[in-house]
Design a protein around this motif. Structure first.
Motif, mmCIF file in Angstrom:
data_model
loop_
_atom_site.group_PDB
_atom_site.id
_atom_site.type_symbol
_atom_site.label_atom_id
_atom_site.label_comp_id
_atom_site.label_asym_id
_atom_site.label_seq_id
_atom_site.Cartn_x
_atom_site.Cartn_y
_atom_site.Cartn_z
ATOM 1 N N MET A 91 -15.355 7.223 1.502
ATOM 2 C CA MET A 91 -16.422 7.008 0.531
ATOM 3 C C MET A 91 -16.515 5.538 0.135
ATOM 4 O O MET A 91 -15.500 4.877 -0.031
ATOM 5 N N LYS A 92 -17.747 5.047 0.019
ATOM 6 C CA LYS A 92 -17.956 3.676 -0.420
ATOM 7 C C LYS A 92 -18.603 3.685 -1.810
ATOM 8 O O LYS A 92 -19.272 4.647 -2.177
ATOM 9 N N LEU B 216 0.839 -1.209 0.000
ATOM 10 C CA LEU B 216 0.000 0.000 0.000
ATOM 11 C C LEU B 216 0.871 1.256 0.000
ATOM 12 O O LEU B 216 0.588 2.218 -0.712
ATOM 13 N N GLU B 217 1.946 1.224 0.807
ATOM 14 C CA GLU B 217 2.854 2.389 0.849
ATOM 15 C C GLU B 217 3.522 2.592 -0.511
ATOM 16 O O GLU B 217 3.660 3.711 -0.987
ATOM 17 N N TRP B 218 3.930 1.483 -1.116
ATOM 18 C CA TRP B 218 4.574 1.550 -2.432
ATOM 19 C C TRP B 218 3.595 2.073 -3.487
ATOM 20 O O TRP B 218 3.952 2.877 -4.349
ATOM 21 N N ASN C 72 -7.222 9.985 -10.405
ATOM 22 C CA ASN C 72 -7.238 8.558 -10.080
ATOM 23 C C ASN C 72 -8.017 8.325 -8.796
ATOM 24 O O ASN C 72 -8.109 9.225 -7.965
ATOM 25 N N LYS C 73 -8.568 7.126 -8.684
ATOM 26 C CA LYS C 73 -9.199 6.700 -7.424
ATOM 27 C C LYS C 73 -8.699 5.300 -7.118
ATOM 28 O O LYS C 73 -8.648 4.438 -8.002
ATOM 29 N N PHE C 74 -8.345 5.102 -5.852
ATOM 30 C CA PHE C 74 -7.758 3.836 -5.426
ATOM 31 C C PHE C 74 -8.698 3.226 -4.375
ATOM 32 O O PHE C 74 -8.946 3.842 -3.332
ATOM 33 N N ILE D 81 -12.873 3.617 -0.579
ATOM 34 C CA ILE D 81 -11.734 4.403 -1.043
ATOM 35 C C ILE D 81 -10.562 4.235 -0.061
ATOM 36 O O ILE D 81 -10.771 4.162 1.144
ATOM 37 N N VAL D 82 -9.349 4.164 -0.593
ATOM 38 C CA VAL D 82 -8.149 4.027 0.251
ATOM 39 C C VAL D 82 -7.677 5.426 0.640
ATOM 40 O O VAL D 82 -7.715 6.339 -0.191
ATOM 41 N N ASN D 83 -7.260 5.583 1.881
ATOM 42 C CA ASN D 83 -6.734 6.825 2.515
ATOM 43 C C ASN D 83 -7.641 7.245 3.637
ATOM 44 O O ASN D 83 -8.811 7.466 3.379
#
Lengths: 100, 100
Positions: free
Chosen positions: B1-2, A19-21, A39-41, B98-100
Motif C-alpha cells: 500500500m502507498k 529494519l529487522e530490529w 501500528n503502521k510502519f 508500507i513496510v513488509n
C-alpha cells in the motif's frame, strides 16, 4: 483518535539490521504496552542522496492510555532506541489528532 | 500500500474557513478521482507560536491508479489549492510505502 508518529533516518549501511530490529524488537515492545490499537510502519520516498527515512504511526483511541504511555513509558522506549543505534539513527516524534 | 501525504500550514486567521473548504471541497475532489481507497485528515500538535499544521493521508493499493493520479491529476489539485489560498497556506507532499 490520536496518532503518535516516530520518524527515523537511518545510516544506509545499517538499514537492513535496523529494519529487522524495528520489526522484531522495537515495534513489538511498543505494542506490548497495550497503549495502541494498531501500528503502521512506512518508508518515506526521499532523494537518492538522502538517508533511508521511515515513519512509525501508532494509533490510540483512549486518552487515558495515551497520557499514561507518554508519561510513564515513552522516554524508556526512546532511550532504548538511542542506546541501540546512537547517532546512526536520528528520530523525532510528533502527535496528531484526527479532524472531525 | 502507498500513501500520498499532503502537509499544510495555514494562516491562523483563516483556519476555520480553510478547514471547511478542505472538508467540503478539496478532500471530496481528491476522493472523487477514485484513485484512493480511503483518507485520513489529521491536525499535528505544534508549539503555540507556530501556525496550525495539518496532514492529509490518502491511501492507494493499486500502483496503476497511483501513477495515473500523479501524472494526470495531482498538479491540478495542487494548483486549485494554490489558487484558492495562495501564500496563506504552505504545503508539501510526500510519498510513503508500507513496510513488509
Amino acid at each position: 483518535m490520536k496518532v503518535y508518529n516516530i520518524s527515523f533516518q537511518i545510516d544506509p549501511d545499517l538499514e537492513f539490521q535496523w529494519l529487522e530490529w524495528m520489526k522484531n524488537n522495537f515495534i513489538p515492545s511498543l505494542m506490548s504496552t497495550k497503549s495502541f490499537t494498531e501500528n503502521k510502519f512506512y518508508q518515506i520516498k526521499v532523494n537518492a542522496d538522502q538517508s533511508p527515512t521511515y515513519t512509525l504511526q501508532l494509533y490510540c483511541d483512549n486518552i487515558e492510555l495515551w497520557q499514561a504511555y507518554q508519561e510513564l513509558q515513552a522516554n524508556d522506549h526512546l532511550k532504548e532506541l538511542q542506546y541501540t543505534w546512537g547517532e546512526k539513527c536520528y528520530y523525532f516524534c510528533t502527535e496528531m489528532q484526527i479532524v472531525n
